[in-house]
Write an enzyme that holds these catalytic residues in place. Structure first.
Site, PDB file in Angstrom:
ATOM      1  N   VAL A   1      39.482  64.395 -60.169  1.00  0.00           N
ATOM      2  CA  VAL A   1      39.623  65.840 -60.344  1.00  0.00           C
ATOM      3  C   VAL A   1      38.604  66.605 -59.491  1.00  0.00           C
ATOM      4  CG1 VAL A   1      39.478  67.736 -62.007  1.00  0.00           C
ATOM      5  CG2 VAL A   1      40.627  65.613 -62.634  1.00  0.00           C
TER       6      VAL A   1
ATOM      7  N   GLU B   1      42.704  75.868 -68.399  1.00  0.00           N
ATOM      8  CA  GLU B   1      44.090  75.501 -68.096  1.00  0.00           C
ATOM      9  C   GLU B   1      44.223  74.010 -67.818  1.00  0.00           C
ATOM     10  OE1 GLU B   1      47.186  77.720 -67.737  1.00  0.00           O
ATOM     11  OE2 GLU B   1      47.533  75.635 -68.258  1.00  0.00           O
TER      12      GLU B   1
ATOM     13  N   VAL C   1      45.009  70.868 -70.594  1.00  0.00           N
ATOM     14  CA  VAL C   1      46.298  70.494 -71.178  1.00  0.00           C
ATOM     15  C   VAL C   1      47.400  70.428 -70.119  1.00  0.00           C
ATOM     16  CG1 VAL C   1      48.055  71.052 -72.918  1.00  0.00           C
ATOM     17  CG2 VAL C   1      45.660  71.661 -73.328  1.00  0.00           C
TER      18      VAL C   1
ATOM     19  N   GLY D   1      47.810  69.115 -67.223  1.00  0.00           N
ATOM     20  CA  GLY D   1      47.513  69.183 -65.789  1.00  0.00           C
ATOM     21  C   GLY D   1      47.971  70.441 -65.099  1.00  0.00           C
TER      22      GLY D   1
ATOM     23  N   GLU E   1      43.342  53.798 -67.874  1.00  0.00           N
ATOM     24  CA  GLU E   1      41.962  53.325 -67.774  1.00  0.00           C
ATOM     25  C   GLU E   1      41.901  51.834 -68.164  1.00  0.00           C
ATOM     26  OE1 GLU E   1      39.457  55.530 -67.018  1.00  0.00           O
ATOM     27  OE2 GLU E   1      40.893  57.176 -66.911  1.00  0.00           O
TER      28      GLU E   1
ATOM     29  N   LYS F   1      44.672  67.558 -76.787  1.00  0.00           N
ATOM     30  CA  LYS F   1      45.407  68.631 -76.106  1.00  0.00           C
ATOM     31  C   LYS F   1      46.130  69.521 -77.112  1.00  0.00           C
ATOM     32  CE  LYS F   1      45.891  65.849 -71.932  1.00  0.00           C
ATOM     33  NZ  LYS F   1      46.671  64.735 -71.321  1.00  0.00           N
TER      34      LYS F   1
ATOM     35  N   GLY G   1      46.617  64.027 -62.282  1.00  0.00           N
ATOM     36  CA  GLY G   1      46.584  63.786 -60.846  1.00  0.00           C
ATOM     37  C   GLY G   1      45.629  64.734 -60.162  1.00  0.00           C
TER      38      GLY G   1
END
Lengths: 399, 399
Positions: free
Chosen positions: B15, B129, B132, B134, B190, B205, B302
């Site tokens: 990210v 934003e 939750v 992406g 993971e 979320k 992503g």
């Protein structure tokens, strides 16, 4: 408490009634959000004798001058159809300092630039969420939520009536004419359904989206607009057996210096977000350069979905103006390649030279990669495919 | 041109890198939108020797004090995981007057109220934003576009990893463990996948969505949270033959005085918008009282989708705060009835008394209408159905 927000309503059909009822029903909520009461002070109708309002203090009139001359008036909501007199009415409203909100796609596709310019001059806002895809907040998503993103392409099912007809033709194996009659019986289609089934309505909506996204309209003369009336039930059944569904899709894409707009029947494979958009639903697939693909789906028309869009516009009349930032250069340098289904005994003979056959899917049916600028060379037996090439499997025998 | 907006980045994983690259790549656009340059001035990492920034003027440090003591600092972006030290870092940032933006769902599910309160006190904003779904602008859609509407229910596929596993188990007929390995090989899961497959991530979320929607959190202790690890490949194949797909769905519903939250595998029929949400995609179905049902679909994680959400938050740091208006009374008086699929030889024996069998679908498989407050009585062999009763056809013979 501040003085009430005074609203006039032009039109008292499905949409007008929805707005009137919603304002009444959710008054408490609107007061909380705006800090003042929202009061419908007048309703314009064609024939006074045909209507009756529950609140007798509201002016019911067939004369626009009765409305435009109301001393205290803040917002004029256009819930009528057709370019005129709606355009003149809204011009007058803006000129006297009213915010305007419209659900009138045909009028707005023709005059959005003029209304925006006039509103800017007079320091008021123009709300038009209800013009495209009913209750789906597509306009505000593009204007206020995707600012850093640059939208490169939009593909949408923007007309609920034609989508309903295609759904019923497939599900119930109806002929086009029978599915149309059913849509008319249910109140989804007008007595004259031309605007819906020939793609005019979807085109108007695409024009409005184009102005939001690219700051300009597609060339009306060059837009491809193919309706759904030529689609045969047997073709729908045939492609269903291949896992494909017909959808009437409006698409907008910015290429070098121009916006290309098409409205036409396409074939959609199962993994694509537009595949399961059925009946009177609308949906829009947005391709943006940072986030990728986002889809929005919801009710494209109807009393309360459309009223919802209008009411949300009322909440935001005093907001800062947002908008995507238009860039001079095109973000798409290469012309994007499209996939097509070529169908018919001699379908391959009619392909443009630049087209490349990817695979045979079934008898007389091929998956083809072509140049998106070659639309003119494809006739109606070539359907654009939404979905990727792998999503279309070659079948041994079609049932 | 105004002085640049100075940004510090906490974390330089997927990210963090996405944010860094996006700011660099779209600098021109950001300058147009904000009227000033956006400048990453520092990046916090765990191990300096493992990272190298293309711009050598940017401070690369493993000490937060190097960041919080930067004289000119406007925004701190949290792109690390875990509650601490992220929470303390953001508190310090707000205390010195910085806007904060976070992608950290676990931290924010625990401390959103505190951070919001502190930010309000200090006159800065909290962007979240990216916490939750992406790249799907669900938070802003709920906060800024559906204000007059009251959202009654939300159902969403909020975890891409578990959705990917369920998709592969169905498509490739993989065992759960093999699908999980595949997700790990592709970098979707993971090494310790617990948070994703047990529904913790989706629950965090949902908690964040609940605060936006209802101004309060669901009771953590009473929330139903069932993971996907017990779903068998043969069950997936069996329900596929009935036209149903397993989806791991988080749902939020406001009932009298409380918010009910569930995260569990449900069965979805084809006409439902969540049916064709596959692989790592996320989607959210919003049920609002004026507009009806709206769905949003897009990339749930992503590098660039998440960066997109963060960059859009940067654009809006100075905006007026929006939010739905919370009402004291519940808008749902009656408890909404749910549909369930009861499956297994003795499935009918375990039903609560209030449940009503609607029809037999196949051998040992029934469609049941039940009370949504009776969740506890249903064990994992009862799957909630998303879709309407007609969408589930009784089959003669299951293949």
């Amino acid at each position: 408490m501040k003085e009430a927000l005074h609203v006039a309503l032009l039109g008292y059909g499905t949409v007008g009634k929805g707005v009137y009822e919603t304002i009444k029903q959710h008054q408490g909520r609107l007061q909380k959000l705006l800090g003042k009461e929202v009061k419908v002070v007048a309703v314009l109708v064609k024939n006074i004798s045909k209507h009756k309002l529950s609140d007798r203090s509201v002016i019911l009139t067939d004369q626009y001058k009765d409305i435009i001359n109301i001393q205290k008036l803040d917002v004029v909501i256009d819930a009528i159809v057709g370019i005129e007199p709606a355009y003149s009415f809204l011009q007058q409203a803006i000129n006297r300092g009213c915010h305007v909100i419209t659900a009138n796609k045909e009028m707005f596709a023709h005059h959005s630039k003029d209304l925006h310019a006039l509103a800017k001059e007079k320091g008021v806002t123009v709300g038009f969420e209800a013009t495209v895809a009913g209750g789906i907040p597509i306009i505000q998503t593009l204007k206020r939520l995707l600012n850093a993103n640059k939208v490169q392409k939009i593909e949408g099912i923007l007309n609920g009536t034609s989508n309903f007809i295609l759904t019923k033709m497939r599900e119930e194996k109806l002929l086009f004419t029978d599915a149309l009659s059913l849509a008319q019986d249910l109140g989804y289609a007008e007595a004259d359904p031309t605007n819906d089934i020939d793609g005019h309505d979807a085109f108007f909506k695409a024009v409005i989206l184009s102005e939001v996204l690219f700051g300009e309209q597609p060339d009306w003369g060059k837009a491809v607009r193919v309706g759904i009336s030529t689609i045969k039930s047997e073709d729908i059944a045939y492609f269903q057996s291949l896992g494909l569904r017909f959808k009437h899709v409006a698409s907008l894409q910015r290429t070098n210096k121009t916006v290309v707009c098409t409205v036409r029947p396409v074939l959609v494979s199962e993994a694509h977000p537009l595949y399961q958009v059925e009946d009177v639903q609308n949906a829009i697939n947005i391709e943006a350069d940072i986030v990728g693909n986002i889809s929005l789906q919801g009710p494209g028309a109807g009393m309360f979905p459309t009223a919802s869009a209008i009411i949300e516009d009322i909440i935001h009349i005093d907001d800062k103006e947002y908008g995507p930032c238009f860039e001079e250069e095109s973000s798409i340098s290469e012309s994007a390649e499209q996939l097509w289904i070529a169908y018919g005994e001699n379908a391959l003979l009619g392909l443009p030279e630049s087209a490349e056959v990817i695979k045979k899917i079934a008898d007389y049916t091929w998956l083809v990669k072509g140049d998106s600028n070659d639309n003119a060379k494809f006739d109606i037996r070539y359907y654009q495919l939404l979905g990727n090439a792998d999503s279309v499997k070659a079948v041994e025998k079609v049932h």
